[in-house]
Design an enzyme around this catalytic site. Structure first.
Site: not given
Ligand code: MIG
Length: 813
Positions: A423, A426, A499
Site C-alpha cells: 500500500d 504511489e 479507497d
Molecule cells: O492511509 O492501511 O488503500 O486499503 O486499509 C490509509 C490502511 C492507508 C490505504 C489503503 C487501504 C488501507 C489503509 N491504507
C-alpha cells in the site's frame, strides 16, 4: 515579465508537491521546437535513423504489428532501458518493403505502412488498404522547460472522425475517453470519484479505434505525463511527458483485443497465481487482536460462507514497523496462522514502503547500513511521515535495495504468511502527498530525480516484494497485490482500485476501472467490495458482491471506521444471497482459473468490455456496464437501488439466460429481470462452463464429479478447461492438462468432442454433462459412436448425462 517569472518560481517552491501548479506551467506561449526537414538517414538492421534539422527519429520495426518511435533532439538518445518491457521480449525479424521518392519514405510491413514526410519528418500510419490509422498533426515537438525533467516532449496526432479511446489503467471516468484529458502521476486519492484525476496507477498505454480499425500507443516514459483526447482542441489527440524522451510503440490490431495481446507480449503477463488467491478474500482496517481474527474465521465456517483469505492491515505491526508483529495483539503469529491454515484460511499482511526512523529497529538499521534509503538532492536522507511517524523510504529503483527488501520477507514467510499487500506506494506521504521532486533515485544505474522515478516507485516495490517472497516460498507461488503501478506490473503483482466509497455510483466506477485495467494489460484486478469508505446497505453490498464474483480479484475491504462489513453484518435476507453468490464463485472456479490461464498464455484480458468481443458493432463501443468474463460469460451488474430488472445491450449472437435458460438472439437492447438474488448473466451459445461443487475454500475436499454446463451451439464453438495443482511450478514442466471441448450443431445433431493435452491427474472420476437449450427429450445419445442405454435425465429443458472423463465424442439428437 520578470514579475511573472518570480511568481512562477515561488509557486514551484511552495506547491512543488501538490500538482496544482502544473497547468500554469504548461505555458502555451513557450517556444515549440520541431524536427525540421530530413537531412539524411541510415539503417542498422531493422532500425532506421532519420536525421532532421533539429531532431532525429529512430524508427524500429519490432514486428509486422509493432513499430517503435523514439525522438532525440539534443544529438543523443537516452539509454534504451525500460522497467515496462518484459525482459523476455524479443523483436522479431520482420519482412518489410522500403521505398523512397522525392517527398516521402515508405516502410511497409505485411500489415501496416509507415510514411515519413521528408519536409518535416511527420509520420502517418496506414493499413495496406490505404486507410489512415494515425497521422501526425503537429507531430513530435518539444518545449524547453527548466522546471521539468529537461523538456516537455509532445506527440500530437490528428483526431480521426468518430475516434474512440480506451485504456490508461485505473482511470475512473467514462470508458471511452474522447473529449477528456488524463494525467499520470500516481496519487493517493482517498475517496476519489469519477472526475478525480490523476488516480493511483500510471499505465501510459491507450488504444484508439476508428474506421473499424483499432491500434494502441504505449508511451514508455515514466515522467508525469498527459493524454489529451480532443479536449484542448477537438481536432487533435496529444500525449506528452514532462521530461525524458518521446518513446512510443505503435501497436496494430485491427481488433482491439489483439492490440491488448500484443501489448502483453511487450510488457508481460501475470503468471498463474496460487489458486486460493482466486477465492474470496475478507479484509478490514484492521482485524486485531488474534482473537478477532480467529472469531472472524470461525464465523465464516459456522455460517458456511466460503472464504479463503484474511487480510491483516497495518495494526498487526509493532508501532507500524514493517516486518514486525505487535506482540500483545499477536503473541504467537506463527501458531495463529498455522491454525487458521488448518481451517482453510490463508493470511495476507500489508507492507508499506515507509521505514520508521528508529535506531533500535533492525529494518532501519539494515537500511542505513546498506545505504538503501532515498536521499535529497543535497545529501541528507529523505524524511517524511506516514503511519509510523517520520520514515525513510527505500529506493526501489536501486537493484541492491530491491534485493535487500526481498530478504526482509524471510521472516514473514517463515511465520506462514501466504501473500503480501503493498500500500501507500504511489509513494504517499502525509505532509506533502508524495516525495519532493529533488529526491534522488538510482533507476537501475540511470541516476535521476523523483520526477522520473515517482511513477515507477510502486511497481518496483511490488516487484521487490514478489521476488523476495519467491526466494523463501519453497517453490510455492507468491501472491502480491499493489495499489500503485507502472506498465508491466502484471509480471509481479495484482492490483486493487484503492479507497473508493460505498455508493451506487462507486459500484459503476469499480466496474469501469476493472474493465479498463484489464484492457491495459492488468487482468488481476478488483475493487474494495462494498466501498472502502462508508457503509453500504445490504442491497448495495449484495449487488456489489454479485458483480465482484466475476472480477478476477474478489475481496471485501473496509476502512473499519464506518461500521462493519462482514457478510453477516447485513440483514438475514442479504446474508443468504451473498452466501449463494460467494458459493457461485467457487462453483465457477474451474472456469475462472482457465480464464486466468488463457490470460497468462495469450495475454487476452480476463474481463472484456463489449467492444473487445464484438468489434464490428458500433453500439458495443458505447456500452460500459456490460462485460465478459472469459470467452463465454456475459454480465451486466445491477447498479441502482431497488432495481428488479434492468436494460442492457445483448450483443450479436445467441445467448442463454443463466437463471432461466431462456434463449435470446442479440444485437439489441433487452430488459432483464433481476430480482435481488439474480444478476443479469448470460452464457454464449455453444459455450461450455466447467463447474465444481461449492466448497468453503479452494481444494477443501476432493470431489468425484465435475459439471460441464453446455449451451446449445450455433455453428461451432470452442471451450477450454485448464487444470494443474493450483500451486507450485510443476506445471511449467508439463504437469498440467488442457481440455478442449468443441461443440457443433448440425441439423438437430449436437456434437461435443473433447481433446486432451497433458496428463495432469484430476481428483474427479466423471463428468456430469448438462445440456441447456434442448427443447424435448432426446431420441438418441451416441457416445463414441455407440448408443447409450441410460439416456440421462431430462427436466426443465436441461438434459443431464454422466460421461467418462476421457470421452472423445458425444452426439445428441
Ligand atoms: O492511509 O492501511 O488503500 O486499503 O486499509 C490509509 C490502511 C492507508 C490505504 C489503503 C487501504 C488501507 C489503509 N491504507
Amino acid at each position: 515579465m520578470s514579475d511573472t517569472v518570480e511568481e512562477i518560481q515561488n509557486t514551484e517552491e511552495t506547491q512543488d508537491f501538490s500538482g496544482n501548479y502544473i497547468d500554469k506551467f504548461e505555458d502555451k506561449n513557450l517556444e515549440e521546437f520541431f524536427c525540421g526537414k530530413l537531412e539524411s538517414w541510415e539503417k542498422i538492421e531493422n532500425t532506421f535513423l532519420f536525421h532532421g534539422e533539429n531532431a532525429t527519429l529512430e524508427l524500429a520495426i519490432f514486428s509486422s504489428h509493432i513499430l517503435r518511435f523514439r525522438y532525440g533532439h539534443d544529438g543523443y538518445f537516452e539509454d534504451d532501458f525500460s522497467y515496462a518491457i518484459d525482459p523476455n521480449y524479443q523483436p522479431q525479424d520482420t519482412h518489410y518493403i522500403f521505398e523512397e521518392d522525392e517527398d516521402l519514405i515508405s516502410i511497409k510491413t505485411d500489415v501496416v505502412e509507415c510514411v515519413i514526410n521528408k519536409a518535416d519528418l511527420k509520420t502517418k500510419i496506414k493499413d495496406l488498404k490505404g486507410t489512415v490509422i494515425q497521422e501526425d498533426e503537429k507531430g513530435y515537438h518539444w518545449q524547453d522547460h527548466k522546471y521539468y525533467g529537461g523538456t516537455i516532449n509532445i506527440s500530437t496526432k490528428v483526431l480521426q472522425p468518430y475516434e474512440k479511446f480506451f485504456g490508461l489503467g485505473d482511470k475512473s471516468g467514462r470508458l471511452n475517453m474522447i473529449g477528456q484529458r488524463k494525467e499520470l502521476w500516481g496519487t493517493d486519492c482517498y475517496g476519489y470519484g469519477a472526475d478525480t484525476d490523476p488516480v493511483y496507477k500510471n499505465i501510459p498505454f491507450f488504444m484508439g479505434q476508428h474506421s473499424k480499425i483499432g491500434y494502441g500507443i504505449f508511451m514508455d516514459n515514466t515522467f508525469r505525463s498527459f493524454f489529451d483526447f480532443g479536449k484542448e482542441r477537438n481536432e487533435a489527440c496529444s500525449y506528452w511527458a514532462q521530461g525524458g524522451e518521446m518513446r512510443y510503440y505503435y501497436i496494430h490490431g485491427p481488433k482491439l483485443i489483439d492490440v491488448i495481446k500484443r501489448y502483453a507480449e511487450l510488457t508481460g503477463k501475470h503468471a498463474l497465481p496460487p489458486k486460493w488467491a482466486l477465492g474470496y478474500h475478507q479484509s478490514k482496517w484492521s482485524y486485531y487482536p488474534e482473537s478477532v481474527v480467529r472469531e472472524l474465521g470461525a464465523e465464516f465456517r459456522t455460517r458456511k460462507i466460503p472464504c479463503d483469505v484474511i487480510h491483516l492491515d497495518i495494526d498487526y505491526m509493532d508501532g507500524f514497523r514493517c516486518f514486525t508483529w505487535d506482540k500483545d495483539r499477536f503473541p504467537d503469529p506463527k501458531k495463529m496462522i498455522s491454525e487458521m491454515k488448518d481451517d482453510g484460511f490463508k493470511t495476507i499482511v500489508i507492507i508499506d514502503p515507509g521505514i520508521k526512523v528508529d535506531k533500535k529497529y533492525w529494518v532501519y538499521q539494515q537500511g542505513m547500513e546498506g545505504d538503501y534509503f532515498c536521499k535529497r538532492m543535497d545529501g541528507p536522507l529523505l524524511k517524511a511521515s506516514v503511519w509510523p511517524g517520520l520514515c525513510h523510504f527505500p529506493d526501489f529503483t536501486n537493484p541492491e535495495a530491491r534485493a535487500w527488501w526481498g530478504t526482509l520477507y524471510e521472516g514473514l514467510v517463515e511465520t506462514g504468511v501466504d501473500g503480501v499487500w503493498n500500500d501507500m506506494n504511489e509513494p504517499a506521504t502525509f505532509e506533502e502527498g508524495t516525495f519532493p521532486n529533488d529526491v534522488r533515485f538510482d533507476f537501475d544505474g540511470h541516476p535521476c530525480s523523483h520526477r522520473k522515478a515517482h511513477n515507477v516507485y510502486g511497481s518496483l516495490m511490488a516487484r521487490a516484494t514478489s521476488e523476495g517472497q519467491k526466494m523463501f516460498l519453497d517453490n510455492k507461488r507468491d501472491f502480491t497485490i499493489s495499489r500503485s503501478a507502472y506498465a508491466g506490473i502484471q509480471r509481479y503483482a495484482s492490483v486493487w482500485t484503492g479507497d473508493n466509497s460505498a455508493s451506487w455510483e462507486q459500484l459503476r466506477i469499480a466496474n469501469i476501472q476493472c474493465q479498463r485495467l484489464n484492457a491495459s494489460g492488468i487482468s488481476f484486478a478488483g475493487s474494495d467490495v462494498g466501498g472502502f469508505i462508508g457503509s453500504p446497505d445490504g442491497e448495495l453490498y449484495t449487488r456489489w458482491v454479485q458483480m465482484a464474483v466475476f472480477h478476477p480479484f474478489f475481496r471485501t475491504h473496509s476502512s473499519g471506521d464506518h461500521g462493519d462489513k462482514e457478510p453477516w453484518t447485513f440483514e438475514e435476507k442479504y446474508i443468504d444471497i451473498v452466501r449463494k453468490f460467494i458459493e457461485m464463485r467457487y462453483e465457477i472456479l474451474p472456469y475462472v482459473y482457465t480464464t486466468f490461464w488463457q490470460h497468462s498464455t495469450t495475454g487476452a484480458p480476463m474481463l472484456r468490455s463489449l467492444h473487445l468481443e464484438v468489434h464490428d458493432d458500433p453500439e458495443s463501443f458505447f456500452r460500459e456496464e456490460e462485460f465478459f468474463l472469459g470467452d463465454h460469460i456475459l454480465v451486466c451488474p445491477i447498479s441502482e437501488a431497488e432495481a428488479t430488472s434492468r436494460r442492457m445491450y445483448l450483443p450479436q449472437g445467441v445467448w442463454f439466460n443463466y437463471w432461466t435458460n431462456e434463449e435470446l438472439t442479440g444485437k439489441k437492447e433487452i430488459k432483464v429481470k433481476a430480482p435481488l438474488d439474480q444478476i443479469p448473466l448470460f452464457v454464449r451459445a455453444g459455450g461450455i462452463i466447467p463447474m465444481q461443487p461449492k466448497m468453503q475454500y479452494v481444494d477443501e475436499f476432493e470431489f468425484d464429479t465435475l459439471t460441464l454446463k453446455a449451451y446449445k451451439p450455433v455453428g461451432t464453438t470452442e471451450s477450454y478447461l485448464y487444470e494443474d495443482k493450483g500451486d507450485g511450478y510443476e506445471y511449467t514442466q508439463g504437469d498440467q492438462s488442457v481440455k478442449t471441448f468443441i461443440a457443433e450443431l448440425e441439423a438437430d445433431k449436437w456434437k461435443i468432442t473433447q481433446k486432451v493435452k497433458g496428463d495432469f491427474e484430476v481428483c474427479y472420476k466423471k463428468y456430469e454433462l448438462k445440456l441447456h437449450g434442448i427443447e424435448q427429450a432426446p431420441t438418441s445419445i451416441l457416445l463414441e459412436g455407440e448408443e447409450v442405454i441410460k439416456k440421462g435425465r431430462y427436466a426443465k429443458k436441461v438434459l443431464t448425462i454422466e460421461l467418462p472423463i476421457d470421452f472423445k465424442e458425444i452426439i445428441i439428437t
